[in-house]
Design an enzyme around this catalytic site. Structure first.
Site, PDB file in Angstrom:
ATOM      1  CB  SER A 227      -0.963   0.008   1.203  1.00 32.11           C
ATOM      2  OG  SER A 227      -1.805  -1.113   1.182  1.00 32.11           O
TER       3      SER A 227
ATOM      4  CE  LYS B   3       3.135  -2.873  -6.098  1.00 29.71           C
ATOM      5  NZ  LYS B   3       2.587  -2.984  -4.731  1.00 29.71           N
TER       6      LYS B   3
ATOM      7  CB  CYS C 285     -25.846  -0.495  -8.990  1.00 28.27           C
ATOM      8  SG  CYS C 285     -25.858  -2.279  -9.292  1.00 28.27           S
TER       9      CYS C 285
ATOM     10  CD  GLN D 222     -31.264  -3.465  -7.967  1.00 31.14           C
ATOM     11  OE1 GLN D 222     -31.181  -4.018  -6.870  1.00 31.14           O
ATOM     12  NE2 GLN D 222     -30.603  -3.900  -9.038  1.00 31.14           N
TER      13      GLN D 222
ATOM     14  CG  HIS E 222     -21.633   0.594 -11.271  1.00 28.02           C
ATOM     15  ND1 HIS E 222     -21.585   0.815  -9.918  1.00 28.02           N
ATOM     16  CD2 HIS E 222     -22.294  -0.586 -11.428  1.00 28.02           C
ATOM     17  CE1 HIS E 222     -22.174  -0.177  -9.280  1.00 28.02           C
ATOM     18  NE2 HIS E 222     -22.627  -1.042 -10.178  1.00 28.02           N
TER      19      HIS E 222
ATOM     20  CD  GLU F 277     -19.794   4.113  -9.952  1.00 24.36           C
ATOM     21  OE1 GLU F 277     -19.864   3.029  -9.342  1.00 24.36           O
ATOM     22  OE2 GLU F 277     -20.762   4.609 -10.567  1.00 24.36           O
TER      23      GLU F 277
END
Length: 547
Positions: free
Chosen positions: A14, A17, A379, A383, A519, A521
């Site tokens: 983390s 990279k 999504c 609903q 989606h 985004e």
């Protein structure tokens, strides 16, 4: 034929990279080169599609339906190059391919081993599309020394050895920890990380050193000496206020120049960083602020909604406004009430799976509808908005989703959301059963939605009557309830081309209330914000002026 840049990590995971790879790709583009980025993950899952968001973070979906690591989202956002199935692979996929070939007899009775069969499979993956671009950037997940990563490190070692020396380089990302007691940076972990890398036959050409403190020149020289790299190939990488500063920061630090020097590309084309300077100008000189509540199930880990967070930032850039996003646990709404949403200028309910927390999402949709607060349901969020409308406006108090009944093992709801058993994909029909395996069996990838002329969604897309976005779902709003819901005021403003699958819903008498099954985004970029997010933030700005 492409030049290859292999990005590896050491000391701890983390470190960034993925961001470093994305920023380097953007810098090479700025110099006029074409790039493609790839991720090789050593875990044994075939893909992250069945992994918990708490375990892995967001699953990033490509146009061609691959479920991939969230780093591919960084790659797309920074370079604008759409990722493909061939840009992501895991140990699970590699071993699965090898075993399938063994069962078919493709190895002609040979004993199957990690070397050469597994490493050859990895090398074949690396070579796909090598004639299409100038540079192929390949990030190896995890850290050097991880036992599951050894076949990948061996494969890239072989891959580089089999090609000309000027065709492959290695960039190694490490950590320089700060020891407060002595007031100094420690280089020993980096030295040992490089030693570990060299022990498996890989010598790094460029070192990227993460640090919270400035790295003195004498420390850079020391690292260069002990790690056998040029001093100007020791690149400092400091913490930044925003990830979108990374291309400019890495350019100032000399990363792109060090890479080109390692390839002996001289003279190097001058970079045009205008695009990134404009991005930073929009971020740093934003005027005003809007507050957005993201009501979700996985809010304890922001990486679970990484693309949502970035798309909100992009929407803010498009409108030159700061976006403050607060992550609201939908279960908390169930216990404490929708008043927790007071004071927000917009509400987003993102995707998710399972019944847990959905009553809180329904409460958020009701709050937004009644209070006239801008709402974007994505999504599962679409609903839940439909279920809320069915219960409270369309006379179906027991409306719900088949997903929740399947989870509970009994029928409790009128299924206005049902299990999707058939849909059209290209020139053929896909069929699914409830008993199918979970992995890779959803409606995945880019699909077209046909929009109603004059609808709000069409206006947001400049009057377009067709849009295309990526999907990841196995449950869908049931179109047989369309007339009943539209009579209650919920317009079905976007449908699949065959007219069977609802793609967009909106309230006609609401300032801005839209639900999408896709989606959006996932395709948003800092220099090309998703229209839905730009429009949502614009509506939130209007709401902020009214409050």
């Amino acid at each position: 034929m492409a030049r290859y840049i292999f990005i590896t990590g050491g000391v701890v995971s983390s470190l960034g990279k993925g961001l470093a790879s994305a920023a380097l790709g953007a810098l090479l583009q700025a110099r006029g080169f074409t790039v493609r980025l790839r991720k090789l993950d050593p875990y044994l899952n075939v893909d992250p599609g069945t992994m918990s968001p708490f375990e892995h973070g967001e699953v990033f979906v490509t146009d061609d339906g691959a479920e991939t690591d969230l780093d591919l989202g960084h790659y797309e956002r920074f370079t604008g190059v759409s990722a493909r199935k061939t840009d992501s692979v895991s140990s699970g996929r590699i071993y699965s391919n090898v075993l399938e070939k063994e069962r078919r007899g493709a190895y002609l009775g040979k004993t199957i081993q990690v070397i050469p069969h597994v490493t050859n499979e990895i090398k074949d993956f690396l070579a796909v599309g090598e004639d299409e671009v100038d540079f192929m950037l390949c990030e190896i997940g995890g850290t050097v020394g991880d036992i599951e990563g050894l076949p990948f490190f061996e494969a890239i070692r072989q891959f580089a050895q089999e090609r000309a020396r000027s065709q492959c380089i290695f960039v190694h990302l490490t950590l320089l920890p700060w020891l407060a007691a002595s007031g100094e940076l420690k280089t020993k972990p980096t030295q040992h990380s490089v030693k570990e890398l060299r022990s498996i036959g890989i010598a790094p050409d460029v070192l990227v050193c993460r640090s919270e403190h400035p790295i003195p020149e004498k420390e850079r020289a020391k690292i260069a000496l002990f790690c056998n790299v040029r001093p100007d190939a020791v690149i400092p990488a400091y913490d930044l206020k925003t990830i979108y500063e990374a291309p400019l920061a890495y350019h100032r630090a000399g990363l792109d120049q060090a890479v080109l020097d390692a390839f002996q590309i001289s003279p190097a084309p001058r970079p045009d960083l205008t695009r990134w300077e404009d991005v930073m100008d929009r971020l740093e000189n934003a005027e005003g602020q809007v507050r957005i509540a993201v009501v979700g199930k996985y809010t304890q880990l922001e990486d679970a909604y990484k693309s949502i967070a970035e798309a909100l930032t992009h929407g803010g850039m498009a409108n030159r406004v700061r976006v403050r996003a607060d992550w609201v646990d939908s279960e908390k709404l169930e216990g404490e009430g929708a008043h927790l949403l007071d004071g927000y200028n917009g509400i987003i309910v993102p995707g998710g799976f399972g019944e847990r927390g959905t009553e809180g999402m329904i409460a958020a949709a009701k709050y937004a509808r009644e209070k006239k607060v801008p709402y974007l349901g994505i999504c599962l969020g679409m609903q839940m908005a439909v279920i809320e409308g069915a219960r409270n406006l369309a006379g179906m108090p027991d409306a719900g989703s088949e997903e929740f009944d399947h989870e509970a093992g009994k029928t409790r709801f009128t299924p206005v959301v049902y299990h999707l058993k058939e849909w059209v994909q290209g020139n053929y029909t896909v069929q699914r059963k409830l008993t199918d395996d979970k992995g890779g069996t959803m409606r995945l990838g880019a699909y077209t939605a046909v929009l109603v002329p004059g609808s709000k969604i069409s206006e947001i897309y400049d009057g377009a009557l067709e849009i295309e976005d990526r999907h990841r779902h196995r449950y869908e709003v049931d179109a047989k309830y369309r007339d009943q819901l539209e009579a209650a005021g919920l317009s079905f403003s976007g449908m699949s081309p065959d007219g069977r699958l609802p793609e967009v819903v909106e309230y006609r008498d609401h300032p801005w209330f839209i639900g999408v099954q896709s989606h959006p985004e996932l395709k948003s970029k800092p220099f090309q914000p998703a229209p839905l997010f730009a429009g949502f933030i614009r509506a939130a700005m209007d709401n902020e002026r009214l409050v």
